[in-house]
Design an enzyme around this catalytic site. Structure first.
Site, PDB file in Angstrom:
ATOM      1  N   GLU A   1      46.454  34.766   0.227  1.00 55.30           N
ATOM      2  CA  GLU A   1      45.080  35.252   0.416  1.00 55.30           C
ATOM      3  C   GLU A   1      45.042  36.722   0.033  1.00 55.30           C
ATOM      4  OE1 GLU A   1      43.105  34.768   4.253  1.00 55.30           O
ATOM      5  OE2 GLU A   1      44.032  32.807   4.504  1.00 55.30           O
TER       6      GLU A   1
ATOM      7  N   GLU B   1      48.683  32.705   9.379  1.00 54.33           N
ATOM      8  CA  GLU B   1      48.572  33.937  10.163  1.00 54.33           C
ATOM      9  C   GLU B   1      48.800  33.718  11.663  1.00 54.33           C
ATOM     10  OE1 GLU B   1      44.799  35.769   9.253  1.00 54.33           O
ATOM     11  OE2 GLU B   1      45.387  36.208   7.203  1.00 54.33           O
TER      12      GLU B   1
END
Ligand code: BGP
Length: 464
Positions: free
Chosen positions: A367, A167
């Site tokens: 995720e 991220e």
């Protein structure tokens, strides 16, 4: 209806070194920005709980790997902590205790039939390098590449799935816009320089990995937030959604998969005097070194509408929300604990977008998960948390993943966030995500939740 997944689908979970390992000051580990921030500003952290209190994976990894077996894992992602492996990256001296720990972890995972997916950077800048400017500095980019090479040399004989960042937009948002990460600045221009340097660091690490010919794959993990306009017929709303998608998604997705930054974002940055400093040589490196596969973290979508509320002039300058308003859609389904929208179809829209607009890049869900506060309420008489809400959450997302596969998406796995309940940045232990409960008052004792046993049946049946 039954949902069968392709052969060799990756079933598992994801975590990160700084959120799980513990021993944040021990065994020669160096300091990272979280350790420093916690020690200097503990009030920033929920209940003043920082990286000092984790799920103790450094000591308990063998037990945890058995729990992964019991919950059906065939793969697991975690990250190496840069500050553990190379406590002072300016010297490059390797911490042998860290090498021993990561070797044991990797070997034990493999011995138990679990493929290690290893990420190199999960928000944990070594403090010594933050003092040099962190991702604002090109010197730090080079030191990161040296660290990446060290990891490939030490572990690349056994680790076959590598990721350069988790991220990378989050250090930009957290550190340079909204104050959830150190250095806690409000500086969009510096944030965009950071964005560019992270993308450059990723491309350079990919180049280094491919040059070593290690018979594995390397990618990046992006949190993709499909963005929906308030009104699809309204040009201004569409433009707002396109901007949001450009800033938060395509600014990393495009260089990672296509080798160049999106032109609309370049034009926007130019018009607002926000262009980062680049060189033609570095842009060529980004162009030539794209990912082999992509990790997709999906939690929630974004909803945008044309700017209606003018923002008062801030001393600190522009923010992304000067160019759109958040659209708070009436009736949207919410996770009441984490305050995030639950929109299962977003996972499908994301996968179809990758199929149609990104060359159907191979990917996996790296995720997805549901953070819940106060899960002790759901403990049954046998001491097990009956987290049916989590089973439903994962099931509904998997149905959309399945549909995307049927329509040709090359999504190859599903990792839930997370296996063991873990420490989470400023929220500490407020929201629990795991298949396995961790009792912090009882030496981090582990107890599998109902969802963990359920996931094992999903893995065993390769579907449900
Ligand atoms: C992702 C991060 C993880 C993890 C997760 C849950 O964005 O990669 O590190 O923290 O979100 O978020 P949170 O713990 O803030 O609820």
């Amino acid at each position: 209806m039954s949902y069968q997944f392709p052969k060799n689908f990756w079933w598992g979970s994801a975590a990160s070194g700084p959120q799980t390992e513990g021993v944040f000051e021990g065994d020669h580990k160096g300091e990272n920005i979280w350790d420093y921030w916690y020690k200097t500003q503990p009030d920033k952290f929920f209940n003043q709980v920082g990286p000092n209190l984790t799920s103790q994976v450094y000591q308990k990894y063998q037990e945890d790997i058995q729990l992964m077996v019991e919950t059906g894992h065939n793969s697991f992602r975690t990250s190496i902590q840069w500050s553990r492996l190379i406590p002072d990256p300016t010297t490059g001296v390797i911490n042998e205790a860290a090498v021993k720990f990561y070797n044991q972890l990797i070997d034990d995972l493999l011995a138990n039939g679990i493929d290690p997916f290893i990420n190199l950077y999960h928000f944990d800048m070594p403090m010594i390098l933050q003092e040099k400017g962190g991702w604002e500095s090109l010197e730090v980019v080079e030191l990161y590449v040296a660290y990446a090479k060290t990891c490939f040399e030490l572990f690349g004989d056994r680790v076959k799935k590598w990721f350069t960042h988790n991220e990378p937009i989050v250090p930009v948002e957290g550190g340079y816009l909204y104050g959830w990460h150190y250095p806690d600045k409000v500086d969009l221009k510096a944030g965009i320089q950071v964005l560019y340097h992270e993308a450059l660091a990723s491309a350079k690490a990919i180049a280094a990995y491919h040059a070593m010919d290690l018979d594995g794959e390397i990618g990046i993990v992006l949190n993709l937030t499909p963005t929906y306009p308030r009104d699809e017929q309204n040009e201004a709303d569409l433009a707002a959604a396109q901007f949001v998608d450009g800033f938060f998604n395509r600014s990393f997705l495009d260089p990672a998969v296509k080798g160049h930054f999106p032109q609309d974002m370049i034009d926007w940055a130019k018009a607002n005097e926000l262009l980062p400093q680049t060189t033609p040589e570095d842009l060529a490196i980004i162009a030539e070194n794209i990912v082999d596969l992509l990790g997709v973290n999906y939690y929630q979508p974004r909803r945008a509408k044309a700017k209606e509320t003018p923002v008062e002039k801030r001393e600190a300058g522009l923010l992304p929300e000067d160019f759109y308003d958040v659209y708070d859609m009436p009736g949207k389904k919410m996770n009441p604990y984490r305050g995030w929208e639950i929109y299962e179809k977003g996972i499908y829209d994301t996968l179809i977008n990758l199929k149609e607009n990104y060359g159907n890049i191979r990917c996996y869900i790296s995720e997805n998960g549901m953070g819940v506060e106060g899960e002790e309420r759901f403990v049954n008489s046998n001491g097990m948390i009956e987290d049916d809400y989590r089973i439903e959450f994962v099931t509904e997302h998997l149905k959309w993943v399945h549909r995307a596969i049927q329509e040709g998406s090359q999504v190859q796995g599903y990792h839930m966030w997370t296996c063991m309940d873990n420490w989470s940045w400023l929220n500490a232990y407020k929201n629990r995500y795991g298949f396995v409960a961790v009792d912090l008052d009882n030496d981090a004792k582990r107890t599998i939740k109902k969802s963990g046993y359920w996931f094992k049946t999903v893995r065993d049946n390769n579907g449900f």
